[in-house]
Design an enzyme around this catalytic site. Structure first.
Site, mmCIF file in Angstrom:
data_model
loop_
_atom_site.group_PDB
_atom_site.id
_atom_site.type_symbol
_atom_site.label_atom_id
_atom_site.label_comp_id
_atom_site.label_asym_id
_atom_site.label_seq_id
_atom_site.Cartn_x
_atom_site.Cartn_y
_atom_site.Cartn_z
ATOM 1 N N PRO A 2 1.129 -1.488 0.032
ATOM 2 C CA PRO A 2 -0.130 -0.265 0.126
ATOM 3 C C PRO A 2 0.972 1.613 0.250
ATOM 4 O O PRO A 2 1.694 1.445 0.815
ATOM 5 C CB PRO A 2 -0.685 0.401 1.436
ATOM 6 N N GLU A 3 0.481 2.021 -0.859
ATOM 7 C CA GLU A 3 1.329 3.239 -1.027
ATOM 8 C C GLU A 3 0.300 4.182 -0.548
ATOM 9 O O GLU A 3 -0.510 4.747 -0.171
ATOM 10 C CB GLU A 3 1.992 3.566 -2.338
ATOM 11 N N HIS A 90 -5.714 -14.159 9.847
ATOM 12 C CA HIS A 90 -4.664 -13.341 9.312
ATOM 13 C C HIS A 90 -5.682 -11.933 9.962
ATOM 14 O O HIS A 90 -4.941 -10.732 9.587
ATOM 15 C CB HIS A 90 -3.753 -12.958 8.292
ATOM 16 N N ARG A 109 1.429 -10.524 6.340
ATOM 17 C CA ARG A 109 2.897 -10.744 6.733
ATOM 18 C C ARG A 109 3.258 -10.237 7.457
ATOM 19 O O ARG A 109 4.513 -9.842 8.613
ATOM 20 C CB ARG A 109 3.689 -9.939 5.457
ATOM 21 N N ARG A 151 23.491 19.134 -2.727
ATOM 22 C CA ARG A 151 23.013 17.015 -1.958
ATOM 23 C C ARG A 151 23.946 16.232 -2.381
ATOM 24 O O ARG A 151 23.418 16.750 -3.934
ATOM 25 C CB ARG A 151 21.692 16.849 -1.489
#
Ligand SMILES: [Zn+2]
Length: 270
Positions: A2-3, A90, A109, A151
Site C-alpha cells: 500500500p502506498e 490473518h 505478513r 546534496r
C-alpha cells in the site's frame, strides 16, 4: 505494498463508518505485528471517533482522548463489516462500534502496526520527523530547492526520503521523474529551481490521479471478501524496461538505484 494513494483511499473509505461512532470493543487476536500491539489500545473503548487523518502512510483515528495509529505495512488492509461474521486467518484485530459495525484489519505478513497515541500526536516519535505532505501547500519547488543544495544524493532517493517529503514510493518517484524529464540519478543539488517546479507538479499529478482512480474502489471497503485491490496504474516508465518510450520511441532503461528498481527514458530524462 500500500502506498500513499491506497492509504488515502482507505481513509476515505472507512471514515463515514467510524466518524462520531462510539467504540464498544477492541479485539486483538494477534499482538505480533511490526511492534507488539500495546494493551492501551483498549482505552478506545467507550470513546467516540472525532476525526480521521492520514500522515504519510499512517492512519490516525482520533478519539475524544488519545488516538489509534494504524499502518498497513506490506500487506495490510482494512474493511468495514456491517454484520461481522467469523474471522479468517490473518484478521489480527477488530474495532467494534456500539452500532454493531466492525473495522477489521487483515495482514498476512504482519508488518503493519496498531498503536495507541497519547496527547499531542504530531510529537510522537513515528511522526515528528516526517517531511511535508506532497499534496499540501508546504510542498513547493522552493522547499525542495533549499533542502537539496550541496546534496550529492540521486534525485530519486532524495524524493523517496520521508524526511524530505512523505509518501513518494518507488513507482510514483519513477513516474514523476519521467514526467518532469529528470534523470533519476542526477544529483539533487544540481537541479534548478525551475526543474523542481516541474517535479513538484508531476509528483502531485501522479498521486492525485492514483487517488482519483482509487475512488472507484470505495465500495470494496464494505463487505468485501478480500483486500481492496491496489490501483492498476497507467504507467509511463515503471516496469516497462525494453519497451518504447511513449514520448520519443527510445528504449526504456532499467537500473538499480539505492537498491530499488528504477525505470527511465535515457533520451527524455536528463
Ligand atoms: Zn523518451
Amino acid at each position: 505494498m500500500p502506498e500513499l494513494p491506497e492509504v488515502e483511499t482507505t481513509l476515505r473509505g472507512i471514515e463515514p463508518h467510524l466518524l462520531n461512532q462510539r467504540v464498544a470493543r477492541v479485539i486483538v487476536r494477534d499482538r505480533r505485528l511490526r511492534w507488539p500491539v500495546p494493551a492501551e489500545v483498549s482505552r478506545a473503548e467507550g470513546q467516540k471517533f472525532v476525526s480521521l487523518q492520514r500522515r504519510g502512510k499512517y492512519l490516525l483515528l482520533k478519539l475524544q482522548q488519545g488516538a489509534l495509529l494504524i499502518h498497513l505495512g506490506m500487506s495490510g488492509s482494512l474493511r468495514i463489516l456491517p454484520h461481522p461474521d467469523s474471522h479468517q486467518k490473518h484478521d489480527h484485530f477488530d474495532i467494534e462500534m456500539q452500532n454493531g459495525v466492525c473495522l477489521r484489519f487483515n495482514d498476512p505478513r504482519r508488518f503493519g502496526a496498531f498503536l495507541w497515541l497519547d496527547g499531542e500526536m504530531q510529537s510522537h516519535e513515528l511522526l515528528r520527523e516526517l517531511g511535508p505532505e506532497p499534496l499540501s501547500a508546504d510542498f513547493t519547488a522552493g522547499y525542495l530547492y533549499r533542502c537539496s543544495r550541496a546534496r550529492q544524493v540521486a534525485i530519486k532517493n532524495f524524493i523517496m526520503n520521508g524526511h524530505i517529503v512523505v509518501g513518494v514510493g518507488n513507482i510514483y518517484a519513477s513516474e514523476a521523474l519521467f514526467m518532469a524529464g529528470i534523470h533519476p540519478q542526477r544529483a539533487a543539488g544540481r537541479i534548478s529551481r525551475q526543474r523542481y517546479e516541474s517535479l513538484v507538479g508531476a509528483i502531485r499529478d501522479v498521486l492525485e490521479r492514483a487517488i482519483r482512480r482509487g475512488g472507484t474502489t470505495l465500495r470494496d471497503f464494505v463487505n468485501s471478501d478480500g483486500a481492496p485491490g491496489y490501483f492498476a496504474q497507467e504507467l509511463l516508465v515503471y516496469d516497462r524496461a525494453g519497451s518504447d518510450c511513449f514520448q520519443c520511441g527510445a528504449t526504456i532503461a532499467h537500473k538499480v538505484i539505492g537498491q530499488r528498481s528504477s525505470y527511465y527514458c535515457p533520451v527524455c530524462q536528463r
